[in-house]
Design a protein around this motif. Structure first.
Motif, PDB file in Angstrom:
ATOM      1  N   SER A 234       0.817  -1.223   0.000  1.00 43.46           N
ATOM      2  CA  SER A 234       0.000   0.000   0.000  1.00 43.46           C
ATOM      3  C   SER A 234       0.844   1.262   0.000  1.00 43.46           C
ATOM      4  N   GLY A 235       2.044   1.190  -0.519  1.00 45.82           N
ATOM      5  CA  GLY A 235       2.902   2.364  -0.544  1.00 45.82           C
ATOM      6  C   GLY A 235       3.760   2.460   0.700  1.00 45.82           C
ATOM      7  N   SER A 236       4.755   3.288   0.633  1.00 49.86           N
ATOM      8  CA  SER A 236       5.714   3.393   1.723  1.00 49.86           C
ATOM      9  C   SER A 236       5.069   3.918   3.002  1.00 49.86           C
ATOM     10  N   PRO A 237       5.060   3.124   4.080  1.00 49.53           N
ATOM     11  CA  PRO A 237       4.504   3.619   5.350  1.00 49.53           C
ATOM     12  C   PRO A 237       5.362   4.733   5.935  1.00 49.53           C
ATOM     13  N   PHE A 238       6.667   4.668   5.663  1.00 54.13           N
ATOM     14  CA  PHE A 238       7.552   5.708   6.193  1.00 54.13           C
ATOM     15  C   PHE A 238       7.270   7.056   5.534  1.00 54.13           C
ATOM     16  N   THR A 239       6.922   7.023   4.246  1.00 52.52           N
ATOM     17  CA  THR A 239       6.562   8.268   3.560  1.00 52.52           C
ATOM     18  C   THR A 239       5.315   8.868   4.167  1.00 52.52           C
ATOM     19  N   ARG A 240       4.319   8.038   4.459  1.00 57.96           N
ATOM     20  CA  ARG A 240       3.082   8.542   5.051  1.00 57.96           C
ATOM     21  C   ARG A 240       3.338   9.159   6.427  1.00 57.96           C
ATOM     22  N   LEU A 241       4.170   8.485   7.226  1.00 56.65           N
ATOM     23  CA  LEU A 241       4.480   9.017   8.547  1.00 56.65           C
ATOM     24  C   LEU A 241       5.217  10.354   8.436  1.00 56.65           C
TER      25      LEU A 241
END
Length: 586
Positions: A234-241
């Motif tokens: 679902s895409g980079s979780p680190f980018t979302r954070l």
């Protein structure tokens, strides 16, 4: 007609996963653990006896390797959650691990790739240059491989049981118990059969059998591909954070609305990362809520761009709560570090203690020192079985919780038991040395001290009991409390606590060896002769750190807030409206 096809397609997809996948996943885990544990359990003996490394260097090599192998899961989790998914991450990582094992096995078989055997009273030649290079290359490959396997295989198995029904919680909690049981059973084989092979038949077969087991692990896992439930990345979780943090900083001067319903919600962009339900707003860390404040500028832009916000300027409440969840888990994560520091001594100093003691079962057979961890595993297996079959049903009557007690309480019990394990280890070491001095063997480190190796059973067994409580509770905590789209990353956090624990062990050993040094070779941890050292003081130092850690954990557990989750239950009858309920996990 198209609608009927879509319904039929969805129906087929829902059939994937479930209990039918468990034999493949558990078979993979059993073979993989036989390989990994058989590869690592007796490594201190290989490094000191075959590569002739000094004791402290060999112990630190192992803890550094274990630390690195427990740190790389962050990379593996990132790749799985962001790009290729868990199945392919596990598969490719397993192949890398296989190559590393083949390399080390080859070095153990070919005489020219390791130092020559010690000759009589001559000084043993320590491995150097290319010999050490091959060792570190193979360890590096296995560490990278572990990075893809460890964070993904546990959550991949739990994903197969992520069914939207009322029994989901029960299934996943039982899964973690029996996953750990299967893992422990395979480790039991490794620390008995494989350690015996390594000590009595040879390191070629000792490493070769785990290499074959790893190949079978890969084969078994890949065969189950058609029936697995595959969740798309679902895409980079680190980018979302990071986006939430940047948006909150940009909006730092704005006033947070008193009504949380005025914060930004967008089900369309959150649906792919919240199949099990949206995270609801919490009142903690309110500064981060500023990331979800809709400015007039963003309101105009969203109107022009069909409600697609710039996520670096505006985040949804769900995404804000993802970051809050990760931050809330941090203190609980840290509490597992000291436990691993204490636990890791089984594979270094406890093993060396055992190698000096009487290990004979009969006149012709003695227990390999590396096999003493069998008592850790047996106790862990028995504790898991009793916990699931006896403790949980009894506790359920008093608490009303399906899992018996919260995973936070389970972890706390494990920390208490671990304190006793290390505390007792210090007294056993004093007893061992007392017998050595009484028989005049203190100057003969290679001689067998006439004291039974079974004196070590209490410390090994208590560590196993502690693991059954703490480690399984820790796994359950990370899987349950992490954002849904970050579960591989959450499993990586579990392994990073193990990494930090091993690195802390390395640091402690180095500092103690340096600062406890005195005249005439005095040292708590002697490279040449542990009989003349003060290893019990090292154990008690670790015990003191564990007591401080327990107090820290109790405070963190008291202050911890469980994530509130809005779950949408899909019903079979499409004429009924979805049922929405608030779940506050315990």
């Amino acid at each position: 007609m198209e609608e009927k096809k879509q319904t039929k397609r969805n129906h087929v997809e829902r059939k994937k996963g479930g209990l039918i996948t468990m034999p493949f996943i558990f078979a993979n885990e059993i073979c993989e653990k036989i390989a990994v544990v058989g590869f690592n359990t007796n490594m201190i003996s290989y490094l000191t006896k075959q590569l002739h490394m000094p004791l402290t260097k060999g112990a630190n090599t192992i803890t550094n390797f274990n630390g690195t192998a427990s740190l790389t899961p962050l990379i593996g989790a990132f790749i799985a959650d962001s790009y290729v998914g868990r199945f392919w991450t596990i598969t490719v990582a397993s192949i890398l691990y296989q190559i590393g094992m083949i390399t080390l096995t080859t070095s153990a078989v070919v005489p020219g790739l390791r130092p020559p055997p010690c000759k009589g009273g001559e000084r043993c030649e320590e491995a150097r240059g290319g010999e050490v290079g091959i060792l570190y290359f193979s360890l590096l490959l296995t560490a990278v491989g572990s990075g893809g396997i460890r964070p993904c295989v546990v959550s991949f198995g739990a994903d197969q049981l992520e069914e939207v029904d009322g029994k989901q919680g029960t299934k996943t909690y039982k899964y973690f118990n029996w996953y750990y049981f299967a893992m422990g059973a395979s480790m039991l084989v490794a620390v008995t059969v494989l350690v015996y092979v390594q000590d009595n038949i040879g390191w070629g077969w000792g490493f070769g059998i785990p290499t074959i087991a790893m190949f079978l692990s890969i084969l078994t896992f890949v065969v189950g591909y058609p029936i697995y439930r595959h969740l798309d990345p679902s895409g980079s979780p680190f980018t979302r954070l990071l986006q939430v943090g940047v948006a909150a900083f940009r909006n730092r001067k704005l006033q947070i609305p008193s009504n949380s319903n005025l914060l930004y919600h967008n089900h369309h962009i959150d649906d792919p990362i919240s199949l099990d339900g949206k995270l609801l707003h919490t009142k903690h860390m309110r500064f981060l809520d500023k990331a979800a404040i809709v400015t007039e500028e963003e309101r105009v832009k969203m109107g022009e761009e069909l409600q697609k916000p710039n996520l670096w300027k505006l985040s949804t409440v769900h995404r804000v709560e993802e970051l809050k969840s990760v931050i809330r888990m941090g203190p609980i994560w840290a509490s597992g570090i000291i436990l691993i520091t204490a636990y890791s001594q089984q594979y270094t100093f406890s093993l060396l203690q055992g190698s000096t003691m009487d290990r004979h079962l009969t006149d012709s057979f003695q227990i390999p020192a590396g096999s003493m961890t069998v008592f850790t595993l047996l106790t862990m297996l028995i504790t898991v079985a009793l916990y699931d079959r006896i403790f949980v049903p009894i506790a359920r009557k008093f608490t009303g919780l399906d899992r018996g007690i919260t995973f936070l309480k389970r972890m706390g019990i494990g920390l208490v038991i671990s304190i006793f394990a290390t505390f007792i280890a210090g007294f056993v070491e004093r007893k061992r040395k007392h017998v050595a001095f009484a028989h005049g063997l203190q100057d003969h480190p290679a001689s067998t001290i006439p004291i039974s190796v079974f004196w070590l059973v209490p410390q090994y067994s208590l560590h196993g009991m502690a693991e059954a409580f703490m480690s399984i509770g820790h796994l359950e905590f990370f899987y349950d409390q992490s954002p849904e789209s970050m579960r591989s990353t959450a499993m990586a956090l579990f392994w990073t606590s193990i990494s930090a624990g091993n690195y802390l062990s390395t640091l402690l050993v180095t500092l103690v060896h340096k600062y406890s040094a005195g005249p005439n070779g005095y040292n708590w941890i002697r490279n040449d002769n542990i009989n003349k050292g003060k290893l019990e003081n090292f154990y008690w130092l670790v015990t003191l750190l564990q007591v401080v850690n327990l107090v820290y954990y109790i405070v963190c557990a008291k202050l911890y807030t469980f994530k509130p989750l809005e779950v949408q239950r899909k019903v079979v009858d499409s004429s009924k409206v979805d049922e929405i309920q608030l779940v506050n996990p315990v």
